[in-house]
Scaffold this motif. Structure first.
Motif, mmCIF file in Angstrom:
data_model
loop_
_atom_site.group_PDB
_atom_site.id
_atom_site.type_symbol
_atom_site.label_atom_id
_atom_site.label_comp_id
_atom_site.label_asym_id
_atom_site.label_seq_id
_atom_site.Cartn_x
_atom_site.Cartn_y
_atom_site.Cartn_z
ATOM 1 N N CYS A 226 1.006 -1.314 -0.262
ATOM 2 C CA CYS A 226 0.727 -0.093 -0.034
ATOM 3 C C CYS A 226 0.772 0.977 0.131
ATOM 4 O O CYS A 226 0.599 2.168 -0.474
ATOM 5 N N ALA A 227 2.088 1.210 1.089
ATOM 6 C CA ALA A 227 2.746 2.173 1.217
ATOM 7 C C ALA A 227 3.413 2.455 -0.569
ATOM 8 O O ALA A 227 3.512 3.857 -0.943
ATOM 9 N N ALA A 228 4.249 1.112 -0.803
ATOM 10 C CA ALA A 228 4.821 1.721 -2.604
ATOM 11 C C ALA A 228 3.351 2.488 -3.709
ATOM 12 O O ALA A 228 4.365 2.862 -4.413
ATOM 13 N N ALA A 229 2.242 2.284 -3.565
ATOM 14 C CA ALA A 229 1.241 2.366 -3.946
ATOM 15 C C ALA A 229 1.380 4.425 -4.556
ATOM 16 O O ALA A 229 1.407 4.959 -5.489
ATOM 17 N N THR A 230 2.189 4.602 -3.137
ATOM 18 C CA THR A 230 1.861 6.872 -3.209
ATOM 19 C C THR A 230 3.859 7.348 -2.878
ATOM 20 O O THR A 230 3.962 8.274 -3.573
ATOM 21 N N ALA A 231 4.427 6.523 -2.414
ATOM 22 C CA ALA A 231 5.510 6.668 -2.101
ATOM 23 C C ALA A 231 6.838 7.255 -3.097
ATOM 24 O O ALA A 231 6.405 6.716 -4.188
ATOM 25 N N LYS A 232 7.644 8.026 -2.849
ATOM 26 C CA LYS A 232 8.244 8.717 -4.212
ATOM 27 C C LYS A 232 9.352 8.372 -3.616
ATOM 28 O O LYS A 232 10.855 7.993 -5.330
ATOM 29 N N GLY A 233 9.718 7.508 -2.489
ATOM 30 C CA GLY A 233 11.018 6.930 -2.315
ATOM 31 C C GLY A 233 11.461 5.958 -1.079
ATOM 32 O O GLY A 233 9.930 6.608 -0.492
ATOM 33 N N PRO A 234 12.061 6.376 -0.422
ATOM 34 C CA PRO A 234 12.182 5.320 0.858
ATOM 35 C C PRO A 234 11.526 6.654 2.285
ATOM 36 O O PRO A 234 10.965 5.996 2.798
ATOM 37 N N GLY A 235 12.241 7.764 2.146
ATOM 38 C CA GLY A 235 11.607 8.879 2.586
ATOM 39 C C GLY A 235 10.044 8.798 2.800
ATOM 40 O O GLY A 235 9.368 8.621 3.555
ATOM 41 N N SER A 236 9.291 9.342 1.775
ATOM 42 C CA SER A 236 8.035 9.322 1.698
ATOM 43 C C SER A 236 6.614 7.841 2.257
ATOM 44 O O SER A 236 6.456 7.436 2.878
ATOM 45 N N PHE A 237 8.382 6.376 1.382
ATOM 46 C CA PHE A 237 7.479 5.326 1.834
ATOM 47 C C PHE A 237 7.747 5.207 3.614
ATOM 48 O O PHE A 237 5.990 4.178 3.508
ATOM 49 N N ALA A 238 8.566 5.269 4.068
ATOM 50 C CA ALA A 238 8.467 4.734 5.713
ATOM 51 C C ALA A 238 7.409 6.129 6.210
ATOM 52 O O ALA A 238 6.249 5.150 6.756
ATOM 53 N N THR A 239 6.723 7.377 5.690
ATOM 54 C CA THR A 239 5.480 7.672 6.591
ATOM 55 C C THR A 239 3.857 6.770 5.727
ATOM 56 O O THR A 239 3.050 6.988 6.818
ATOM 57 N N ALA A 240 4.287 6.358 4.739
ATOM 58 C CA ALA A 240 2.918 5.964 4.002
ATOM 59 C C ALA A 240 2.798 4.450 4.643
ATOM 60 O O ALA A 240 1.383 4.176 4.562
ATOM 61 N N PHE A 241 3.916 3.937 5.431
ATOM 62 C CA PHE A 241 4.211 2.784 5.672
ATOM 63 C C PHE A 241 3.197 2.497 6.359
ATOM 64 O O PHE A 241 2.050 1.869 6.908
ATOM 65 N N VAL A 242 3.539 3.755 7.968
ATOM 66 C CA VAL A 242 2.993 3.559 9.064
ATOM 67 C C VAL A 242 1.525 4.135 8.895
ATOM 68 O O VAL A 242 0.530 4.162 9.709
ATOM 69 N N ASP A 243 0.978 5.031 7.938
ATOM 70 C CA ASP A 243 -0.272 5.359 7.646
ATOM 71 C C ASP A 243 -0.523 3.819 7.044
ATOM 72 O O ASP A 243 -2.046 3.177 7.262
ATOM 73 N N ALA A 244 -0.925 3.002 6.406
ATOM 74 C CA ALA A 244 -0.910 1.796 6.175
ATOM 75 C C ALA A 244 -1.505 0.798 7.103
ATOM 76 O O ALA A 244 -2.062 0.501 7.124
ATOM 77 N N LEU A 245 -0.150 0.777 8.025
ATOM 78 C CA LEU A 245 -0.328 -0.044 9.385
ATOM 79 C C LEU A 245 -1.613 0.344 10.060
ATOM 80 O O LEU A 245 -2.595 -0.471 10.377
ATOM 81 N N ALA A 246 -1.637 1.448 9.684
ATOM 82 C CA ALA A 246 -3.486 2.148 10.648
ATOM 83 C C ALA A 246 -5.040 2.321 10.093
ATOM 84 O O ALA A 246 -5.542 1.911 10.457
ATOM 85 N N ASN A 247 -4.233 2.006 8.931
ATOM 86 C CA ASN A 247 -5.452 2.000 7.883
ATOM 87 C C ASN A 247 -6.290 0.923 7.303
ATOM 88 O O ASN A 247 -7.112 1.148 6.710
ATOM 89 N N LEU A 248 -4.846 0.086 6.980
ATOM 90 C CA LEU A 248 -5.981 -1.739 6.934
ATOM 91 C C LEU A 248 -6.973 -2.218 7.653
ATOM 92 O O LEU A 248 -6.503 -1.697 8.536
#
Ligand SMILES: Nc1ncnc2c1ncn2[C@@H]1O[C@H](COP(=O)(O)OP(=O)(O)O)[C@@H](O)[C@H]1O
Ligand SMILES: Cc1ncsc1CCOP(=O)(O)O
Ligand SMILES: [Mg+2]
Length: 262
Positions: A226-248
């Protein structure tokens, strides 16, 4: 077919306290990952209090990422308490093959009967006696190379052994599963393996170890997708990943878990 999302629902209902003895690199990332998933992490490692805390926590994780003598004494105290109480606990043998100190510490902890051992392929190979050193904390071996060693280690210790990488492998020595969820950006963000160890600890509360571990890995890998679908690289991936854990949701995990028997 097993409904892996149910294990996530149970973990969230429990919202379990998890005591973590982890490394300096992982502490903040891991706490945020665990909170997002729905658990309640506490980083408690002082020799003076570690056994007292392990005396009431419903789950414990121990990670050897940044070791020193005092940390090792704390780890042994906590692991002994957990084993004596029957508290589920997870060992993360970071860079277990890199130095004598790490090899000896990991072996002493394995002897205290972790419920689950979760590491990358090089770490599990090192624990199973294959002599793999890895590349510091990073894997230098593919998961497939560690699968036979993981089965042997699981049979020898009674632990569930989880080998993570491109396709994860989990075994109790008899049964085994592959989990194909995940994304190649995950190993480019530090402490995501360490944080997964905390998630496994949270899933273990009140759930059978093999199924709980498989479900935790599927959920975690799916959050990476899920995070990879919006991330532009490892930095934004880390943020999107935490969001995805909460939203799944459990239903999404049930629908999108890619788990097969191995
Ligand atoms: N190449 C990859 N493709 C997909 N997922 C991966 C890949 N490498 C690691 N992962 C995922 O990253 C998470 C952390 O695993 P890993 O990188 O093996 O741990 P560690 O950081 O301890 O070495 C796991 O969920 C795993 O499935
Ligand atoms: C970089 C580093 N150095 C010692 S521990 C650590 C973090 C390792 O985290 P992970 O195993 O999750 O990649
Ligand atoms: Mg690791």
């Amino acid at each position: 077919m097993t409904d892996w999302g149910q294990n996530l629902a149970t973990m969230r209902r429990n919202a379990p306290l998890v005591q973590n003895i982890t490394n300096y690199v992982a502490m903040n990332v891991m706490a945020n990952v665990m909170l997002a998933a729905g658990a309640s992490p506490a980083m408690v490692h002082a020799e003076e209090e570690v056994a007292e805390f392990a005396g009431f926590t419903p789950a414990l994780t121990i990670n050897i990422g940044t070791l020193s003598g005092a940390w090792v004494r704390s780890m042994l105290l906590a692991a002994k308490t957990a084993s004596a109480r029957g508290t589920p606990w997870v060992l993360d043998p970071v860079a277990a093959g890199a130095t004598t100190f790490r090899r000896e510490t990991a072996a002493a902890l394995v002897a205290l009967k972790p419920t689950v051992i979760r590491g990358n392929a090089s770490e599990i190979l090192a624990l199973s006696g294959a002599g793999a050193a890895g590349k510091g904390v990073d894997a230098a071996d593919a998961v497939g190379q560690a699968e036979a060693g993981a089965r042997t280690l699981a049979r020898a210790t009674g632990s569930v052994v989880a080998v993570t990488g491109a396709v994860d492998f989990v075994t109790d020595g008899t049964r085994a599963f592959h989990i194909a969820n995940g994304h190649a950006t995950m190993p480019l963000v530090t402490a995501l393996g360490c944080s997964l160890t905390g998630i496994v600890g949270a899933f273990l509360v009140g759930q059978p170890p093999l199924e709980a571990t498989v479900a935790a890995l599927a959920y975690y890998g799916l959050a990476g997708e899920c995070a990879a679908a919006t991330a532009k690289g490892p930095g934004s991936f880390a943020t999107a990943f935490v969001d995805a854990l909460a939203n799944l949701t459990p239903a999404e995990v049930s629908a999108r878990a890619r788990v097969t028997q191995a």
